[in-house]
Design a protein around this motif. Structure first.
Motif, PDB file in Angstrom:
ATOM      1  N   LYS A  41       8.576   2.566   1.857  1.00  0.00           N
ATOM      2  CA  LYS A  41       9.682   3.174   2.594  1.00  0.00           C
ATOM      3  C   LYS A  41      10.859   3.342   1.648  1.00  0.00           C
ATOM      4  O   LYS A  41      11.046   2.566   0.704  1.00  0.00           O
ATOM      5  CB  LYS A  41      10.106   2.295   3.776  1.00  0.00           C
ATOM      6  CG  LYS A  41       9.012   1.991   4.776  1.00  0.00           C
ATOM      7  CD  LYS A  41       8.659   3.213   5.621  1.00  0.00           C
ATOM      8  CE  LYS A  41       7.715   2.842   6.762  1.00  0.00           C
ATOM      9  NZ  LYS A  41       6.427   2.331   6.298  1.00  0.00           N
ATOM     10  N   THR A  56      -0.512   5.962  -5.891  1.00  0.00           N
ATOM     11  CA  THR A  56       0.926   6.241  -5.819  1.00  0.00           C
ATOM     12  C   THR A  56       1.480   6.407  -7.225  1.00  0.00           C
ATOM     13  O   THR A  56       1.215   5.601  -8.108  1.00  0.00           O
ATOM     14  CB  THR A  56       1.676   5.099  -5.115  1.00  0.00           C
ATOM     15  OG1 THR A  56       1.177   4.971  -3.785  1.00  0.00           O
ATOM     16  CG2 THR A  56       3.180   5.373  -5.067  1.00  0.00           C
ATOM     17  N   THR A  93       0.856  -1.184   0.000  1.00  0.00           N
ATOM     18  CA  THR A  93       0.000   0.000   0.000  1.00  0.00           C
ATOM     19  C   THR A  93       0.887   1.226   0.000  1.00  0.00           C
ATOM     20  O   THR A  93       2.100   1.142   0.256  1.00  0.00           O
ATOM     21  CB  THR A  93      -0.913   0.018   1.238  1.00  0.00           C
ATOM     22  OG1 THR A  93      -0.089   0.061   2.417  1.00  0.00           O
ATOM     23  CG2 THR A  93      -1.806  -1.220   1.276  1.00  0.00           C
ATOM     24  N   SER A  94       0.285   2.363  -0.270  1.00  0.00           N
ATOM     25  CA  SER A  94       1.072   3.594  -0.332  1.00  0.00           C
ATOM     26  C   SER A  94       1.682   3.928   1.018  1.00  0.00           C
ATOM     27  O   SER A  94       2.782   4.479   1.105  1.00  0.00           O
ATOM     28  CB  SER A  94       0.192   4.744  -0.833  1.00  0.00           C
ATOM     29  OG  SER A  94      -0.937   4.893   0.012  1.00  0.00           O
ATOM     30  N   THR A  95       1.000   3.566   2.081  1.00  0.00           N
ATOM     31  CA  THR A  95       1.536   3.893   3.419  1.00  0.00           C
ATOM     32  C   THR A  95       2.666   2.961   3.816  1.00  0.00           C
ATOM     33  O   THR A  95       3.469   3.295   4.692  1.00  0.00           O
ATOM     34  CB  THR A  95       0.401   3.806   4.465  1.00  0.00           C
ATOM     35  OG1 THR A  95      -0.198   2.511   4.393  1.00  0.00           O
ATOM     36  CG2 THR A  95      -0.643   4.866   4.189  1.00  0.00           C
ATOM     37  N   SER A  96       2.743   1.786   3.200  1.00  0.00           N
ATOM     38  CA  SER A  96       3.795   0.838   3.580  1.00  0.00           C
ATOM     39  C   SER A  96       5.086   1.065   2.804  1.00  0.00           C
ATOM     40  O   SER A  96       6.071   0.373   3.047  1.00  0.00           O
ATOM     41  CB  SER A  96       3.304  -0.594   3.334  1.00  0.00           C
ATOM     42  OG  SER A  96       3.083  -0.807   1.950  1.00  0.00           O
ATOM     43  N   VAL A 122      10.406   8.802  -0.704  1.00  0.00           N
ATOM     44  CA  VAL A 122       8.958   8.630  -0.634  1.00  0.00           C
ATOM     45  C   VAL A 122       8.367   9.915  -0.065  1.00  0.00           C
ATOM     46  O   VAL A 122       8.738  10.360   1.025  1.00  0.00           O
ATOM     47  CB  VAL A 122       8.571   7.423   0.240  1.00  0.00           C
ATOM     48  CG1 VAL A 122       7.057   7.264   0.285  1.00  0.00           C
ATOM     49  CG2 VAL A 122       9.226   6.149  -0.287  1.00  0.00           C
ATOM     50  N   LYS A 123       7.449  10.533  -0.826  1.00  0.00           N
ATOM     51  CA  LYS A 123       6.870  11.817  -0.424  1.00  0.00           C
ATOM     52  C   LYS A 123       5.360  11.683  -0.286  1.00  0.00           C
ATOM     53  O   LYS A 123       4.735  10.777  -0.849  1.00  0.00           O
ATOM     54  CB  LYS A 123       7.186  12.898  -1.477  1.00  0.00           C
ATOM     55  CG  LYS A 123       8.651  13.183  -1.679  1.00  0.00           C
ATOM     56  CD  LYS A 123       8.834  14.271  -2.740  1.00  0.00           C
ATOM     57  CE  LYS A 123      10.292  14.576  -2.986  1.00  0.00           C
ATOM     58  NZ  LYS A 123      10.447  15.616  -4.044  1.00  0.00           N
ATOM     59  N   ASN A 124       4.792  12.645   0.462  1.00  0.00           N
ATOM     60  CA  ASN A 124       3.336  12.791   0.578  1.00  0.00           C
ATOM     61  C   ASN A 124       2.657  11.476   0.975  1.00  0.00           C
ATOM     62  O   ASN A 124       1.727  11.019   0.318  1.00  0.00           O
ATOM     63  CB  ASN A 124       2.739  13.301  -0.743  1.00  0.00           C
ATOM     64  CG  ASN A 124       3.307  14.642  -1.137  1.00  0.00           C
ATOM     65  OD1 ASN A 124       3.818  15.377  -0.287  1.00  0.00           O
ATOM     66  ND2 ASN A 124       3.238  14.966  -2.399  1.00  0.00           N
ATOM     67  N   ASP A 125       3.181  10.872   2.029  1.00  0.00           N
ATOM     68  CA  ASP A 125       2.592   9.634   2.558  1.00  0.00           C
ATOM     69  C   ASP A 125       2.511   8.535   1.492  1.00  0.00           C
ATOM     70  O   ASP A 125       1.529   7.802   1.399  1.00  0.00           O
ATOM     71  CB  ASP A 125       1.187   9.912   3.127  1.00  0.00           C
ATOM     72  CG  ASP A 125       1.244  10.855   4.311  1.00  0.00           C
ATOM     73  OD1 ASP A 125       2.281  10.818   5.024  1.00  0.00           O
ATOM     74  OD2 ASP A 125       0.294  11.622   4.510  1.00  0.00           O
ATOM     75  N   GLY A 126       3.532   8.455   0.699  1.00  0.00           N
ATOM     76  CA  GLY A 126       3.588   7.369  -0.279  1.00  0.00           C
ATOM     77  C   GLY A 126       2.899   7.663  -1.585  1.00  0.00           C
ATOM     78  O   GLY A 126       2.825   6.787  -2.449  1.00  0.00           O
ATOM     79  N   ARG A 127       2.389   8.868  -1.746  1.00  0.00           N
ATOM     80  CA  ARG A 127       1.706   9.170  -3.008  1.00  0.00           C
ATOM     81  C   ARG A 127       2.694   9.450  -4.143  1.00  0.00           C
ATOM     82  O   ARG A 127       2.348   9.338  -5.297  1.00  0.00           O
ATOM     83  CB  ARG A 127       0.750  10.349  -2.822  1.00  0.00           C
ATOM     84  CG  ARG A 127      -0.479  10.005  -1.986  1.00  0.00           C
ATOM     85  CD  ARG A 127      -1.540  11.073  -2.095  1.00  0.00           C
ATOM     86  NE  ARG A 127      -1.132  12.335  -1.504  1.00  0.00           N
ATOM     87  CZ  ARG A 127      -1.268  12.652  -0.216  1.00  0.00           C
ATOM     88  NH1 ARG A 127      -1.809  11.777   0.610  1.00  0.00           N
ATOM     89  NH2 ARG A 127      -0.862  13.811   0.260  1.00  0.00           N
TER      90      ARG A 127
END
Length: 1819
Positions: A188, A214, A183-186, A246-251
């Motif tokens: 790193k 993303t 996911t985008s939040t995972s 990785v920027k904007n919470d993975g976006r």
């Protein structure tokens, strides 16, 4: 751990029910999908436990859930097919790539398939868009995206069951499936991600990583993968990359591709990796938890476990693994449902910088059966490891250790000492071969396509019936196609009735394509059961052989028959049958099996000539002698058929044509000829034969090397007419008579050498001087043309032989003898003695035993040479006291292998230790042994032996026995080479007697017997002085030459160096080279000791200086040292008047070329440039072009070597193009154009009239555009100081123009949009039709015709500028007399109505409104409706024609108002009927109107009455008023005036034949007049008369008037197109091609077809044009325009690709740009945009294309697209001025279409750009 919390969410503690569910599912083995869900539920609920615990369950009870036995729970096993599930992630390696599918090797020997539709969404979208399109340039095929050995992550998309019951693994690399758990939040930084290229941007690539929300971006500078030319990734290409940021919470993710970094990156816990999102290919730091016999269990990421099977353990370290060891491992596969993780610790997957090999190191071995294999270990759940005899380790899967229905018995197999196996496949992921121990598999005859051969009979099973044939499975892995025509001997209409699926059949293999895995079979019974020899290749089809084949094609000229492996032959019509055959289709059919006999076969050309007739007639005789296509002098190969008394009968291969090789033609050495004849046997092959002569009876061949050389170099006369006195030829003695010898030459020519011309010595008996067949050099001395006889001389002093000829003949003769010895030794019936004698050589030492002593010598014996006769003459034992039985040392002098005689010498001086020789040393030698053509000599006291020829020259004759060489004779020699490899290590020497005195002539320059060497300093006397060379007579009587460049060191320009040398003066010269005695060509420097026939000398003091080291320089090196632009001193050597070019020389071996334009600067010198440059004159030249291959050396004498802007040069008019100007040929191969505006400072009415083709002109170079120079002939450019005031100045841009300015220009074209006028070279103005003339015409096409006639192209015209659009560079002009002060462009004689302007127009408008109001108020009763209708209709007409009629009528109304102050409104309409001009406008041809037609009263009324008007009213007689009568009179008077004006107007078209003939007498070359004459006949439908006029025109118009003639041809083509037939049009077209330039004729006919909607014909013609004129860019553009106008966008795209391949690469960008503009105009604007975008991506500095792109986008695109384009342009890396120009355009666009905010944004960007540039400058 938060990651653990995510992976294992809390969901309750119902453990027991979860555990019971899998047990209930154990029996449902086939229901894989149902068990997956339940198993997954169990894993997720059990996730609370410790990670290690969980992993344990996966290897134990979880295995149970995966339907395995309890016994295997603690055992590590390989991955089996039964364990595979949909969604399983795996690491794969590409094995094979095809267009639509990729074969992927998976772990544990599995194999999957990646379909083209499972790449990624963006690639699939591209595929769907291009599905029906021909142009697929946007899509890269799979071979461009994948390569063998490529490793990537993939997922099992689904498992298919193939037709045979096997499982097919369908894979996908779609990032949405592979990275499904991410996911985008995972995300790193540092994570290794896989994805596919989604799109290509300016600065990088958008990568699809399959995560919703993303966006991943890979900058171009970060894409450093260097395997597959990675700097340019393609859409759909798989990319393994590392997340850099990785920027904007993975976006937003920024990626990089660095192989070293990715290879070393390990998955860490901080990256967020866990069992849910773990991916194959990740590197892990692991710890060994448990070591088992079958593998390892590892811990990784602190809490997870995985397994390593034995295939993925390092073979060398298997015994060294122990618990607790730290290892680096790679993830092989992950099962998301069972959480099973497979790992590998193999070095090729773990160590950085290593690659996976898709093929084994030992080569391809698949299918090989290997015996003697030993089983090393057995893994009960997996398989067994075996070792092959070559120590290769292989693996046998447990399923292949037994037959399918047998019980497994591992112990029994392990007990067998040796096994036989078949190699099934190579697994790239495991780097091991997989084998099978099944007996049924080993015994299969066909496992690979390699195992099949064409012509083989095979058995198979019918698989499926298709429309085009039948598929047959020969084995499980091999299938073939039986084409429909091969299903039976006849064509089957219903093949399904004969063949059923699974049916066993017997076939014969037609062809096998191993690479493409294609097998072609036949079921034709005649072919399958044929016992005749098979033609598998063209070499099998030998003449006279008969074989079965099948007909594949039937033509009028015969049948084409095919055999096996696509071997084809032709059966001509006359060989089809013994009866005459007119139509072969009636007797034969395609697919018919036939017997054919080979008449002739040429394997090199792959041609076979066949016959049916010879077979059917039972022809057992040899077929007739075929025509043998070769010439005298052709190199051949022959096979000995029979040995004749005086030669050999041979068969020329491969045609097997019989020929004869006479014995005397086997060698140049007559003593070798019988040896070779004896040695050669029937069946032996003779190479290097050459044809001497041929006739109907026989063909004569020769193997004489010197004769062969003479034919190759052209030293031959083909006919008596080629023979001239002084010609030298190579021949052989044909007959010897008492009065002389007859010499025969190739081609059957025979000459006589009289006794007096046979030798320089006196010959008393001609019969003993020469031998029959002896090769001689002859020189023609006398010709008798009447009797066709000629005399030759054989005197050595009068013929020329190439230097080194004696040494070459010696080596060749000894090689022939060595060949004889080798052949005798290798013969099957050869005894041991011959083989021993064959290895002996001259000079070899032997230990012998004296056998017997006789008066003339001694005989010896040797144990090693038992049976040989070993002799020594008395000369060779002189002074030696020997007794029988004594051991002696001997040296071999000669070996006669035929008689088994060995001649030796035991003299101490010959058997002593050899002393070394030095090159060039002189020695006195003694002849030791003589054997016909060869003699063995000894050199002084060196104990060295060597071989020489007994004759020093081919023509040398020995009439007296005393003059021949004999043993004991002393000679003097020079050593050329101390140890010659060709002489088997013996020294190569030269020797000579006292040669006869050389008879020198003025016409010849021959070398002395000794010759001269490079570097020799000689004295000589000047004999002749020529402008380009000096002839010097040397002290030895020889003649040398001195090149003009070798006379003086620093000659002054304009002088003649050879004039410094006086005839008779003595000079000192040095040899610097030589010239070929025959061709007089300068010979290159080579070995310092080699001498030259005609020495080339130098008199330069700098080269005569002995203190300076003088080395030779080759011509190639000298040429490569010259640089373009370098100034050289040259000497004039030759002038070519036909080419008007000059040859100059800088060196004896280098000659350059100077074209006419590069040697003169004044046009007056063009006629006789040779007067400026005399032969031998010293000139200064500049290098223009110099290349070695091809050799090209071009110079310039004008002081310039390249064309530059702003310079003046001469040019030659190459062509006159009315629409363009002049096409001029410039110096140095350049071309330029002179626009009509640049011909003069004061424009002339006929600007091109004063120029003609090939005229010389002075040109000013304005600039270069697209490889063509823009030129100017204006005096103000050529002589700015002497020029008077310029009447018509140049206009470089619209900024120089001003509104209201008067300016002159030339008419470019006339159309319905207006009159286009050239104002300058790059600016064209337009005068709209209403601004072109003061006359008004309703129909624009009619007005256009008038203007086209009276204002033709290139008419000089004065205009006034009305407005200027500087942004669009548009200029509006006026041609009205009111503005220009000139007369109107249309004559008044046309009688056209005037256009109202000013107050008159205002009055008309008011009256019009008043009339409309009156009509609306005065509504009439029903009985007056017709009048109302009439008014209404007229009102409509007025509105419809923009008031044309009213304008004209208003003039009459005003006249009427003067007479009648208060007119009746109802009567105002009637005068409008007076309008003859109305008729003229509608008719369009004023010259067709006579006076009778201009009586307007009734005709005008009828013209104005509408179709809906009441006919009764129109037919009622009306009483004419006085006013109407007066108007009628005025109209008649006006018509008469008009007619008088017509007759007086010279520009008006004639009305009758006499008038035309009168005008043609005055202007016979005017094509316009001829075309009007044709039109005159066509209006009267007199087609034949029009054709006759055209033919007269073509004969009458001068041949110099090319354009005028072309106009007539075009008119004739138009005529035939409209009124003729296709045949007549074709004939006219073919005639036009003969008399005109082909290209314009083709183009004109194509335009005619297009305009007449003959699309098919036009397209066919364009196809021919692009083939014939493929180098002409205009043809491709014209064709592209046509296709796009027809709506064929896809065809135009294909055409563009063809154009790019055909045209020079430098034109590619311009062509693509033009096609893109055409797409915008006629086709798909989006496609045009993408084309321009693609070009500009590759060529971002083409600002001209950017400007075009902007213009087209402004016209066809949205504001958003325009702004985006401007933003791209202002960031280009180009000059500041260009960026400034684009900023200016951007701002102007925003001013016109934008808002204040957008304008301010542009200004801010400009300010930012300026600041950035300032910062760069300060740095």
């Amino acid at each position: 751990m938060t990651s653990t919390e995510e992976d294992f969410p809390r969901g309750g503690t119902s453990k027991k029910p979860t555990e019971s569910k899998p047990e209930g599912q154990r029996t449902e083995v086939d229901n894989l999908f149902q068990s997956n869900d339940q198993t997954e539920t169990k894993k997720r609920k059990g996730a609370k436990d410790d990670g290690k615990k969980l992993k344990k369950q996966k290897t134990g009870k979880e295995k149970e859930d995966a339907l395995t036995l309890n016994a295997a729970a603690k055992c590590v096993e390989i991955l089996h097919v039964k364990n595979l599930k949909d969604g399983m992630l795996m690491l794969g390696c590409v094995k094979e790539v095809t267009d639509f599918e990729v074969t992927v090797g998976l772990p544990c020997g599995l194999q999957g398939y990646l379909s083209i539709k499972n790449i990624c969404d963006s690639y699939t979208k591209l595929l769907s868009e291009q599905l029906d399109a021909d142009d697929t340039e946007e899509i890269c095929s799979l071979p461009h995206l994948f390569y063998p050995g490529m490793v990537f992550r993939c997922v099992i998309a689904h498992l298919d069951i193939a037709k045979g019951g096997s499982l097919s693994i369908q894979l996908s690399i779609n990032p949405k499936l592979v990275n499904k758990a991410l996911t985008s939040t995972s995300l790193k930084a540092g994570m290794i991600l896989s994805g596919c290229v989604e799109s290509i941007e300016d600065h990088g690539y958008i990568i699809d990583i399959g995560i919703s929300g993303t966006k991943a971006f890979l900058p171009k500078n970060a894409a450093r993968d260097t395997h597959n030319n990675p700097e340019e990734l393609k859409v759909g290409q798989y990319v393994t990359s590392q997340a850099e940021e990785v920027k904007n919470d993975g976006r937003v993710v920024r990626l990089s591709v660095s192989p070293p970094a990715i290879a070393q990156a390990c998955a860490e816990s901080q990256h967020g990796w866990n069992l849910t999102n773990l991916l194959p290919g990740l590197l892990l730091k692991t710890k060994i938890k448990k070591v088992t016999k079958h593998g390892l269990i590892l811990d990784f990421l602190s809490s997870f476990s995985g397994q390593v099977d034995f295939l993925h353990m390092e073979p060398e370290q298997i015994s060294s693994y122990s618990e607790g060891d730290q290892l680096q491992a790679c993830v092989l596969y992950v099962d998301p449902s069972t959480r099973l993780v497979g790992l590998s610790v193999r070095s090729y997957l773990v160590q950085p910088g290593t690659r996976v090999d898709a093929t084994p190191a030992g080569g391809e071995r698949i299918g090989e059966v290997v015996t003697g294999c030993k089983m090393t270990s057995v893994h009960h759940m997996s398989g067994a490891m075996l070792t092959l005899p070559d120590k290769t380790v292989v693996f046998a899967h447990r399923n292949h250790m037994k037959e399918p229905h047998e019980q497994a018995n591992d112990n029994r197999l392990l007990a067998i000492p040796e096994h036989t196996c078949r190699i099934l496949d190579f697994s790239p992921m495991d780097q091991i071969h997989f084998v099978s121990l099944r007996k049924s598999m080993i015994e299969k005859p066909f496992y690979r396509y390699h195992d099949l051969q064409a012509g083989q009979v095979v058995e198979g099973r019918v698989s499926v019936l298709l429309n085009h044939g039948m598929m047959v499975h020969v084995s499980d892995h091999i299938k073939g196609l039986v084409p429909r025509t091969h299903l039976s001997d006849i064509l089957l209409k219903n093949p399904e009735k004969k063949y059923t699926e699974g049916m066993k059949i017997k076939c014969r293999v037609l062809s096998v394509d191993v690479e493409r895995k294609r097998l072609s079979l036949t079921r034709k019974k005649a072919l399958v059961e044929s016992t005749l020899p098979l033609f598998l290749s063209y070499t099998d089809a030998r003449r006279g052989r008969v074989s079965h084949g099948y007909i594949v094609c039937i033509k009028d000229f015969g049948c084409i028959v095919r055999f096996y492996n696509n071997v084809k032959g032709l059966v001509p019509v006359n060989e089809l049958s013994s009866e005459p055959v007119s139509t072969p289709e009636e007797l034969f059919y395609v697919g018919q099996v036939v017997k054919a006999k080979v008449l002739q076969c040429d394997p090199e050309k792959e041609r076979i000539l066949l016959s049916f007739k010879a077979v059917t007639e039972g022809d057992t005789e040899e077929p007739p002698q075929p025509h043998f296509d070769f010439e005298v002098g052709k190199k051949l190969e022959g096979k000995v058929l029979k040995k004749l008394v005086n030669g050999l009968e041979v068969a020329i291969l491969p045609e097997e044509v019989r020929a004869v090789v006479p014995t005397m033609h086997l060698s140049d050495h007559m003593s070798n000829c019988p040896l070779l004849w004896e040695t050669l046997q029937e069946g032996d092959t003779i190479s290097n034969l050459i044809c001497l002569s041929k006739n109907k009876q026989s063909i004569t061949l020769s193997k004489k090397p010197i004769v062969k050389w003479a034919l190759e170099v052209g030293m031959v006369a083909k006919d008596f007419s080629d023979i001239t006195v002084g010609l030298q030829l190579i021949g052989w003695i044909k007959n010897i008579m008492s009065y002389g010898v007859f010499v025969e030459f190739p081609y059957g020519l025979v000459g006589l050498a009289p006794k007096s011309a046979m030798s320089d010595k006196f010959i008393s008996d001609a019969m003993t001087a020469f031998q029959l067949g002896q090769t001689v050099v002859a020189k023609v001395t006398n010709l008798d043309e009447e009797k066709r006889r000629f005399l030759v001389t054989l005197k050595v002093s009068e013929v020329i032989t190439p230097k080194g000829d004696a040494q070459t003949r010696l080596i060749r003769g000894l090689q022939e003898r060595r060949t004889v010895a080798d052949m005798l030794a290798m013969r099957d019936d050869s005894d041991l003695l011959r083989k021993q004698l064959a290895v002996l050589s001259v000079g070899q030492r032997l230990k012998l035993t004296v056998d017997n002593l006789v008066d003339d010598g001694a005989s010896f014996k040797s144990d090693e040479l038992a049976g040989a006769t070993i002799l020594a003459t008395k000369h060779q034992v002189m002074g030696m006291n020997v007794t029988p039985g004594q051991k002696v040392n001997a040296v071999i002098l000669h070996v006669d292998i035929l008689s088994s005689h060995v001649h030796v010498s035991i003299l101490p001086k010959l058997t002593a230790k050899k002393k070394s020789l030095t090159e060039g040393s002189k020695h006195t030698v003694i002849v030791q042994h003589v054997d016909k053509d060869f003699a063995v000599i000894s050199l002084d006291e060196t104990a060295q032996l060597t071989v020489i020829q007994t004759t020093g020259h081919l023509n040398e004759a020995f009439p007296l026995e005393s003059q021949k060489l004999r043993p004991g004779m002393r000679l003097t020699t020079d050593v050329l080479e101390p140890s010659c490899e060709e002489l088997e290590g013996l020294p190569l020497v030269t020797w000579g007697r006292t040669a006869p005195k050389r008879l020198h002539t003025d016409s010849e320059s021959q070398a002395t017997p000794k010759g001269h060497c490079f570097g020799d300093v000689l004295q000589g006397k000047v004999r002749t002085v020529k402008p380009t060379c000096v002839l010097v007579t040397l002290e030895d009587g020889n003649t040398g030459t001195v090149h003009v460049s070798e006379v003086a060191d620093t000659p002054c320009l304009g002088t003649f160096p050879t004039s410094l040398v006086k005839v008779g003066s003595v000079v000192t010269a040095k040899v610097i080279g030589g010239r070929d005695a025959i061709s007089q060509r300068f010979l290159p420097f080579s070995h310092p000791k080699l001498s030259y026939s005609i020495p080339e000398l130098t008199l330069l003091p700098s080269k005569l200086d002995t203190s300076v080291d003088f080395t030779s320089v080759r011509a190639k090196e000298k040429l490569s040292s010259y640089k373009v632009g370098e100034e050289l001193i040259c000497f004039v050597s030759k002038y070519h008047p036909e080419k008007k070019s000059l040859e100059v020389t800088t060196d004896p071996c280098i000659t350059g070329t100077v074209e006419l334009l590069a040697m003169i600067t004044d046009p007056k010198d063009a006629n006789h440039p040779e007067k400026l440059y005399k032969l031998g004159q010293t000139v200064s030249a500049k290098v223009v072009e110099v290349t070695s291959k091809p050799r090209r050396f071009v110079l310039s004498l004008t002081g310039i070597h390249t064309l530059e802007k702003g310079t003046i040069t001469l040019g030659i008019v190459a062509n006159i193009q009315p629409n363009v100007g002049l096409l001029v040929k410039l110096p140095f191969g350049a071309m330029g154009t002179v626009a009509i505006m640049d011909l003069a400072d004061a424009y002339r009415t006929k600007p091109l009239e004063s120029y003609s083709k090939d005229q010389l002109v002075r040109c000013y170079l304005l600039g270069n555009e697209n490889g063509k120079w823009q030129l100017s002939l204006r005096p103000s450019r050529l002589n700015p100081q002497q020029t008077k005031s310029v009447k018509d100045p140049e206009v470089s841009s619209v900024k120089e123009l001003a509104i209201g300015q008067m300016i002159r220009g030339y008419v470019k074209s006339v159309g319905e949009q207006g009159v286009f006028i050239r104002l300058s070279r790059g600016i064209t103005g337009r005068a709209q039709l209403q601004q072109s003339t003061k006359y008004f015409v309703t129909n624009h096409s009619v007005l256009t015709k008038h203007l086209t006639k009276h204002v033709p192209v290139n008419t000089l015209i004065t205009t006034k500028i009305l407005s200027i659009d500087k942004e669009e560079e548009l200029v509006d002009l006026s041609l009205l007399p009111l503005d220009t002060g000139k007369s109107d462009v249309l004559p008044a004689s046309l009688g056209l109505p005037l256009r109202l302007i000013g107050e008159e127009k205002e009055k008309h408008d008011k009256k019009k409104k008043k009339r409309e109001r009156t009509l609306s108020e005065s509504q009439q009763p029903a009985d007056q409706v017709p009048k109302k209708k009439k008014k209404t209709k007229k009102a409509k007409t007025e509105d419809g024609d923009s008031g044309v009629e009213v304008y004209f009528r208003e003039e009459e109304d005003e006249e009427e108002e003067e007479d009648q102050p208060e007119p009746d409104p109802a009567k105002q309409v009637k005068p409008s009927s007076v309008g003859p001009s109305r008729l003229q406008v509608s008719a369009g041809f004023s010259w067709d109107m006579g006076l009778n037609s201009l009586k307007p009263a009734s005709a005008a009324q009828e013209a104005d009455v509408s179709d809906g008007e009441d006919q009764e009213e129109s037919s009622k007689p009306q009483r004419k008023s006085r006013h109407e009568v007066e108007l009628e009179k005025k109209a008649v008077e006006k018509a008469m005036v008009q007619r008088e004006a017509e007759l007086m107007d010279p520009n008006l078209r004639p009305q009758d034949t006499a008038a035309f003939e009168r005008l043609l007498l005055a202007s016979p070359n005017s094509s316009l007049l001829w075309l009007q004459y044709m039109a005159h006949h066509l209006q009267a439908t007199q087609i034949e008369q029009a054709r006759a006029v055209a033919e007269r025109a073509l004969k009458t118009i001068s041949f110099r008037e090319e354009q005028e003639k072309l106009n007539v041809w075009v008119a004739l083509l138009n005529l035939e197109n409209m009124y003729g037939t296709e045949e007549s049009l074709k004939k006219v077209f073919e005639r036009a091609l003969q008399f005109c330039e082909p290209m314009p004729v083709y183009q004109q006919l194509a335009d005619i077809y297009a305009k007449s909607n003959k699309t098919k014909e036009a397209e066919g013609l364009y196809k021919t044009m692009v083939k014939r004129f493929r180098q002409n860019r205009a043809v491709w553009l014209s064709y592209g325009t046509f296709l796009l106008q027809q709506g064929q966008s896809d065809a135009a795209s294909v055409l563009l690709q063809r154009a790019l391949k055909s045209l020079p690469s430098k034109e590619s960008v311009d062509v693509i740009g033009k096609f893109a503009q055409l797409e915008f105009r006629y086709g798909d604007a989006e496609r045009g945009r993408s084309m321009l975008d693609k070009v500009l991506t590759s060529y971002p500095k083409r600002t001209d294309l950017w400007s075009v792109f902007i213009d087209l986008t402004v016209k066809h695109g949205s504001q958003k697209e325009v702004r985006a384009l401007f933003d791209r342009v202002i960031h280009l890396s180009v000059g500041v001025k260009k960026i400034k120009f684009f900023f200016k355009r951007y701002l102007e666009y925003e001013k016109k279409h934008g808002t204040p905010e957008s304008m301010q944004a542009v200004k801010d960007k400009a300010l930012e750009f300026v600041e950035a540039k300032g910062t760069e400058a300060s740095c």
